[in-house]
Design a protein around this motif. Structure first.
Motif, PDB file in Angstrom:
ATOM      1  N   UNK A 379      40.325   9.651  -5.943  1.00  0.00           N
ATOM      2  CA  UNK A 379      39.070  10.275  -6.402  1.00  0.00           C
ATOM      3  C   UNK A 379      39.394  11.516  -7.234  1.00  0.00           C
ATOM      4  N   UNK A 380      40.314  12.349  -6.720  1.00  0.00           N
ATOM      5  CA  UNK A 380      40.710  13.560  -7.451  1.00  0.00           C
ATOM      6  C   UNK A 380      41.370  13.221  -8.779  1.00  0.00           C
ATOM      7  N   UNK A 381      42.257  12.233  -8.756  1.00  0.00           N
ATOM      8  CA  UNK A 381      42.986  11.852  -9.963  1.00  0.00           C
ATOM      9  C   UNK A 381      42.033  11.375 -11.065  1.00  0.00           C
ATOM     10  N   UNK A 382      41.140  10.446 -10.715  1.00  0.00           N
ATOM     11  CA  UNK A 382      40.184   9.912 -11.706  1.00  0.00           C
ATOM     12  C   UNK A 382      39.266  11.024 -12.211  1.00  0.00           C
ATOM     13  N   UNK A 383      38.831  11.904 -11.290  1.00  0.00           N
ATOM     14  CA  UNK A 383      37.945  13.003 -11.687  1.00  0.00           C
ATOM     15  C   UNK A 383      38.632  13.928 -12.686  1.00  0.00           C
TER      16      UNK A 383
END
Length: 494
Positions: A379-383
């Motif tokens: 989630x953090x990476x894509x965000x």
């Protein structure tokens, strides 16, 4: 605009409530199924409202009212197409997809479902469909972050860079912590806020302009053609606008809501709730833009911001006609529309990376706790990638939303729809459908053939590819057996 205390306080309370819901959902998240699909525990109300809220992004309160304000009722064809498409999706796909995913390896994601449904041992279906999801949804996420940044920028006078992080931070927080349950529960709150704003605002605008008759006379005096549904339209133009409805069959973030329902029995009730919500919201959206024509023609001294950017029509009406505290709640509805869609898209990207790449190819023996934390990291990476794409306010990311919608609709729509209604579909048919749909959209968009929205030829050609390629082979006995068992289950429990 300088910081308005009531509006700012309302925004802070709203965002804090969403993060609190995320923390509550954290306590119910024990494994990857909980994080990605909420343990298939959603009741009919949450299923209905989260499906609606995840679909309706910032365009519901900004883009569509602005188009109606500029051009009149001829822009409402897209709303008609969306209502028809959403209803058919609920009717033909929702219940069947719920049981088919359960009978096919208890699939948690679309690539997972395709792989199990068509016994794809090569992993090709899973990889191609996961890549399609990641490419289109990362762009989609970026457009949501831009829309949120624009709202913070215009409401609080922030710089674009600060607004970018402020708009994205809250959504990332509750999605990271609570996963699917947090996203679905917050979607329910956000859907309630959106419908409240879209029913109340046009009523107050009508009262401010002197009632229905006076409002309609004022619109007619400004431009009689505003009432003409066929103004500046062609047959191909109307078909293109209504063609948006085809996209519903292939949107992973909406289909995930069907997969997460607690049972097939919940689907029929959820369909009625969701369609009522959707029709009221779209009706309110059209009314805000349409009645805004009368209000700003009667009050030209305050029409400057809307003349400069018609997409501000809802924002300006909320600020002009309501007490600052109520205006804060109404403007939070725009944030709700942006956040509800963005959070779903982040989670679908995370699930594709976790379930379809990490677990399948890197760590087959990973524990449930490890997979949940990998999901959170994704989630953090894509965000962060989406924020990087959105960092330039002049980029054309927002313009790619219709492209992404068409890409999903054509690449996945026919595959999902046909896979749940025809037992004769094969693995090669599914592969051909995804590839033909995606390639058609890219080529059609590039050459802008006939002025027709690329989802329509993409959907038609993908469907034909699925049928003819499937006819060249035949499904295995296991595929037919699971399909028939799922269909029997669906008919017994619907």
């Amino acid at each position: 605009m300088s910081v308005s205390n009531p509006t700012l306080i309302t925004f802070v309370i709203y965002i804090a409530a969403m993060v609190l819901i995320g923390l509550m959902a954290y306590r119910s998240t024990n494994n990857l199924s909980d994080y990605i699909l909420g343990g298939r525990s959603l009741g009919s109300v949450v299923t209905a409202l989260s499906a609606g809220a995840s679909d309706m992004s910032g365009w519901l309160l900004m883009g569509l009212p602005g188009a109606i304000y500029m051009s009149g009722l001829s822009e409402s064809w897209i709303a008609i197409g969306l209502v028809i498409g959403a209803y058919l999706n609920w009717l033909f796909v929702a219940g069947r997809l719920r049981v088919q995913t359960e009978h096919n390896g208890d699939a948690l994601t679309l690539p997972d479902y395709f792989s199990s449904r068509f016994e794809d041992k090569s992993g090709l279906l899973r990889i191609i469909s996961a890549v399609v999801i990641l490419v289109f949804f990362t762009i989609y996420c970026a457009s949501g972050i831009v829309a949120g940044a624009r709202l913070f920028e215009s409401t609080f006078g922030m710089s674009y860079e600060t607004a970018l992080w402020a708009g994205a931070a809250a959504t990332i927080a509750y999605t990271f912590v609570g996963g699917f349950l947090a996203v679905s529960w917050t979607d329910t709150v956000q859907a309630t806020l959106m419908i409240f704003a879209l029913i109340l605002t046009p009523i107050i605008v009508l009262l401010a302009t002197g009632g229905v008759d006076t409002t309609f006379l004022a619109i007619e005096a400004k431009d009689p053609s505003s009432f003409d549904m066929l103004k500046n339209t062609t047959f191909i133009g109307i078909i293109s606008l209504m063609g948006w409805g085809l996209g519903y069959f292939g949107q992973p973030h909406i289909l995930a809501r069907f997969m997460a329902a607690d049972s097939v029995k919940s689907i029929a009730k959820a369909r009625r709730i969701s369609m009522t919500w959707m029709i009221l919201c779209l009706g309110g959206t059209v009314a805000v833009g349409f009645f805004g024509i009368a209000y700003f023609s009667a009050h030209p001294e305050v029409a400057g911001p809307v003349t400069e950017n018609p997409e501000r029509v809802f924002i300006e009406l909320a600020k002009l006609l309501f007490n600052p505290w109520v205006a804060g709640v109404l403007l939070s509805a725009i944030l709700a529309a942006v956040m509800s869609t963005l959070s779903c898209q982040l989670l679908v990207c995370s699930s594709a990376l976790t379930e379809d790449f990490y677990k399948t190819f890197l760590r087959k023996s990973a524990s449930q706790l490890e997979l949940v934390w990998v999901g959170r990291a994704m989630v953090l990476l894509v965000a962060l990638v989406a924020i990087a794409l959105a960092a330039n306010p002049e980029n054309r990311v927002l313009g790619l939303v219709s492209y992404a919608w068409a890409g999903f609709g054509a690449a996945f729509g026919p595959v999902v729809l046909i896979s749940v209604i025809w037992k004769g579909m094969t693995r090669n048919g599914a592969l051909a459908g995804i590839l033909v749909g995606a390639i058609t959209v890219i080529v059609w968009k590039h050459f802008e053939l006939l002025g027709l929205y690329e989802i329509i030829p993409g959907f038609i050609f993908a469907s034909l590819a699925i049928f003819f390629v499937s006819k060249m082979g035949s499904p295995t006995a296991g595929m037919v057996q699971r399909f028939e068992a799922a269909e029997k289950d669906f008919r017994l429990n619907q």
